[in-house]
Design an enzyme around this catalytic site. Structure first.
Site, mmCIF file in Angstrom:
data_model
loop_
_atom_site.group_PDB
_atom_site.id
_atom_site.type_symbol
_atom_site.label_atom_id
_atom_site.label_comp_id
_atom_site.label_asym_id
_atom_site.label_seq_id
_atom_site.Cartn_x
_atom_site.Cartn_y
_atom_site.Cartn_z
ATOM 1 N N GLU A 9 -23.016 -26.787 38.013
ATOM 2 C CA GLU A 9 -22.944 -26.908 39.111
ATOM 3 C C GLU A 9 -22.300 -25.172 40.133
ATOM 4 O OE1 GLU A 9 -19.510 -30.207 39.698
ATOM 5 O OE2 GLU A 9 -20.996 -31.622 39.736
ATOM 6 N N GLU A 29 -25.374 -36.873 38.008
ATOM 7 C CA GLU A 29 -24.649 -37.164 38.170
ATOM 8 C C GLU A 29 -23.418 -38.407 38.991
ATOM 9 O OE1 GLU A 29 -20.800 -35.015 37.866
ATOM 10 O OE2 GLU A 29 -21.524 -33.493 36.358
#
Length: 826
Positions: A179, A250
């Site tokens: 991320e 995710e």
């Protein structure tokens, strides 16, 4: 003759050994990808994955967690690479015990599942610092040197154990970074250069499987950019290259919690909708973050994160199946697998009916391979879609999956899977605890070796070796400096950058202050008693984990920043620059009085009722009966740390209440592997004051199981199978019904509730409506009592037909709640 026999025996042994070797030989698999999916051994594949963080459980729990993941319809497990961040010296990493990555991956491979390995080194994951090396090195050449060495070390470890798919191992995908896009702008051009460098460095290691970057829209080829979030079917802009597949790394099954939070929920229906939506829009991989959350043992949690991690996942903190989330997702996996050929080889098409309704199909021309997704995106209103001459009723915000473009096998809003509730029961063997206590010593400035003019910053001072650091200074007052009136007291004011602190003046406890996850700083203000002469101020600064995410992590700060005394005769006195003594850690922690061998290092006395802050407590308890998971209920305590047989079960904080007036976490997991037969040592360090007499040792189960199903629910997804490419029944009669199965081979012992009519509520809280069949409970008892599993068809005749039907015109609902248990030994 003897020679011939020996020769024959040797030949037979060699042949048998060859067969055995062939049987256990690892199959080497090629892994590539195209625009549709990952391609494993030349075959496109649908991937259903779940995140399991191996250090957040124990090696003894891993096989059961992996097996349950497989039963839940997963064919892959995703994990980060973790190490024990508190023990090794710089450059050395602990991969033993709970951190045995190789063992964990091999267990996954032995179960026939794939692995997605998130190498990092930055992982976030609400793990302390996100990655230890990031706190001392920045986004520059020295950092890149450390990072490349680390990644190469992990890759070489995997290669040595032959764990990548081309070597015959289970790892089919790897992730570099994590991320980074969320902080990239803070580093401007350097951020983009770093992304390209990291991707090229990873690809250059030649692991033979695809690399991914999550939430990284500019991931350079051949690295795949992937989605993280709750609704990637609608929020993901898609792969950044036409030859990359749509992957979801995710899919958040709930939300991690921090101390002070209310419960975090995400409905099973919402997750199933998001999965169906993503696969309907060309997705071929989803990973549930988390599938099993587990426990933040020791000091591994990041700032303010609770010891219990993602407890609302399909497998809860204890590894027990949380229903209906576990079963509902298992059913959507089955429905999508029944659609596999169409999804992987069919031509997609979309028919928008209106703003909320649409039909998505995958059909292979010239064949009868076809799958359809009928979507009603309206959040409140059901709808009817006419598809190929048939009407299909869709509940609000739901998707129906038709693996043959005819038959509804699954609807995301209609839960057919069973429900359950979690129960905590006091152990019969492990309670009746007798407590002893030992008071932590309070140092003054003269006893602290590190002197500095002002309080040192807490993060850098502790260097993450302890949650605690002492700060102490002394001030000499003349009696004329102090207020003359008895009703006026000086006030100690401390501006603190976080996270928490207890304060003492002249050995007297003044109070406790703390920040929050959102605002870690706080201002502490308490009246104090001062005396003529020397006065000592002693502060115990506390961290509740280091930060784990965000840009410029090395520029975060904690601890007391400014200290003043208000209300003196001369006004406010600033003692920030008064010279302070410092010390990292507390005495009992350094002496390791939480271990059996070091208990005698301090004096223990009987504990009675509520005790003062900074107190050590110890007791012994018998190993609880049975094999159910074990927990401690600590609601009568305040804030601190607990150890069982010298192993930390993590931080507890029960006097920090959520807006609902309850602790964010009341029960704390004690893994069975931490226990030994007979007596077990339990030690707590209580920071703010509590009463250990109220502590309970609990057994945990999910033996209360339920069903809540209506006549318009589709039959169970396991009622169908594909045979020769055709969808057909997998059971004799396909019909809607309630299906109940007790965990761990237990049997249904009691029927607590049963109503066929219009009941409402949830498992553990069902209530009869205005209409119910009078023989509902009798029917369920006849079908289920004494059995491990049972099925109850939703047939009106079974429940008395028209004779006992007080509401024939409604769609009937069957609500059932039963309790499971074991047969008592004779």
């Amino acid at each position: 003759m003897a020679i011939r026999v020996c020769a024959f025996a040797l030949f037979a042994l060699l042949v048998a050994s060859g067969f055995a070797h062939a049987k256990h030989a690892k199959h080497k698999k090629s892994v590539t990808y195209d625009a549709r999916s990952l391609i494993i051994d030349g075959q496109r594949e649908l991937l259903f994955s779940g995140s399991v963080h191996y250090p957040r459980s124990t090696p003894e729990m891993w096989p059961d967690i992996i097996q349950k993941a497989k039963e839940g319809g997963l064919n892959m497990i995703q994990t980060y690479v973790f190490w024990n961040a508190h023990e090794p010296e710089e450059g050395k990493f602990n991969f033993e015990g709970n951190y045995d990555l190789v063992k964990f991956i091999k267990l996954i491979g032995d179960a026939g599942l794939f692995v997605s390995l998130r190498v990092g080194p930055y992982i976030a994951a609400e793990w302390n610092q996100g990655s230890r090396i990031l706190h001392s090195v920045l986004n520059n050449e020295p950092f890149k040197l450390h990072m490349e060495r680390y990644v190469k070390m992990i890759v070489d470890m995997m290669k040595k154990e032959k764990l990548f798919a081309p070597q015959g191992g289970p790892i089919i995908m790897a992730q570099i970074e994590n991320e980074y896009d969320s902080v990239q702008l803070a580093y401007r051009d350097l951020g983009l250069k770093y992304v390209n460098w990291a991707a090229n460095m990873a690809v250059g290691l030649g692991v033979g499987v695809p690399w991914v970057m999550c939430k990284q829209d500019d991931a350079p080829d051949p690295v795949i950019n992937t989605c993280n979030g709750r609704h990637c079917g609608d929020t993901f802009p898609g792969p950044n290259s036409p030859n990359k597949p749509a992957l979801w790394t995710e899919n958040w099954t709930a939300q991690y919690r921090v101390f002070g939070d209310p419960p975090a929920q995400r409905a099973a229906e919402d997750i199933a909708f998001s999965v169906a939506r993503f696969f309907a829009k060309n997705g071929t991989h989803t990973n549930y973050y988390m599938y099993h959350g587990g426990t933040n043992f020791g000091r591994t949690a990041s700032s303010f994160v609770t010891t219990r991690y993602y407890d609302e996942a399909p497998l809860d903190e204890y590894g027990l199946q949380r229903e209906p989330k576990f079963g509902h997702l298992r059913d959507v996996h089955r429905a999508l697998r029944l659609s596999k050929k169409a999804l992987l080889w069919g031509v997609p098409s979309v028919q928008k009916i209106n703003e909320d309704l649409e039909i998505r199909t995958y059909e292979k021309p010239g064949t009868d391979i076809c799958a359809a997704f009928l979507t009603n995106n309206h959040s409140k209103t059901p709808a009817t879609i006419n598809f190929r001459g048939r009407d299909y009723v869709l509940p609000q915000r739901s998707i129906s999956i038709l693996p043959d473009c005819k038959t509804v096998v699954f609807n995301t809003q209609k839960i057919v899977a069973q429900h359950n509730t979690r129960n905590f029961h006091p152990s019969k063997k492990a309670n009746k605890l007798k407590w002893e206590m030992s008071q932590e010593s309070l140092p003054t400035i003269d006893e602290l070796s590190v002197k500095y003019k002002s309080p040192l910053e807490l993060y850098m001072f502790t260097k993450d070796t302890s949650d605690y650091a002492w700060y102490s200074t002394s001030i000499n007052f003349d009696r004329y400096d102090l207020p003359m009136r008895s009703d006026i007291l000086p006030v100690l004011q401390i501006a603190n950058l976080g996270h928490a602190m207890v304060a003492f003046v002249n050995g007297e406890y003044i109070g406790f202050g703390h920040g929050s996850n959102i605002e870690k700083s706080f201002v502490f203000q308490k009246p104090i008693n001062l005396k003529p002469g020397v006065n000592h101020i002693s502060l115990l600064g506390m961290t509740v984990g280091f930060p784990n995410s965000g840009a410029y992590m090395e520029k975060r700060f904690a601890g007391p920043r400014a200290v003043t005394i208000q209300g003196l005769n001369a006004g406010t006195l600033d003692v920030t620059l008064n010279t302070w003594g410092h010390e990292v850690g507390i005495k009992g922690e350094k002496l390791q009085v939480y271990t059996q061998d070091k208990l005698s290092m301090v004096e223990w006395t009987p504990a009675k009722g509520s005790g003062p802050p900074l107190t050590w407590y110890k007791t012994y308890f018998n190993a609880p009966e049975g094999d159910s998971p074990v927990a401690l209920r600590l609601t009568t305590m305040g804030k601190g740390v607990a150890w069982v047989n010298g192993q930390s079960i993590g931080r507890y904080w029960v006097n920090y209440l959520s807006p609902l007036g309850q602790p964010s976490q009341s029960e704390y997991h004690v893994p069975r592997s931490f226990l030994k037969p007979g007596k077990n040592l339990l030690v707590l360090f209580e920071e703010t004051g509590g009463n250990p007499d109220g502590i309970e040792v609990l057994l945990v189960n999910r033996d209360t199981i339920c069903s809540f199903i209506s006549e318009d629910h589709p039959p169970s997804a396991k009622s169908w199978e594909k045979n020769g490419g055709k969808l057909q029944a997998a059971v004799e009669v396909v019909k809607t019904g309630a299906h109940l199965t007790c965990p761990n081979g237990k049997k249904i012992k009691f029927v607590d509730f049963a109503s066929f009519g219009d009941p409402f509520g949830s498992c553990g809280n069902f209530v009869e409506g205005k209409c119910t069949s009078p023989n509902s409970k009798k029917v369920v008892e006849e079908k289920c009592l004494g059995k491990n599993s049972c099925s109850i068809p939703l047939e009106r005749e079974t429940f008395g037909g028209k004779r006992d039907d007080g509401c024939p015109d409604i769609t009937k609902v069957l609500a059932v709640q039963v309790r499971c248990g074991r047969d008592r030994a004779n």
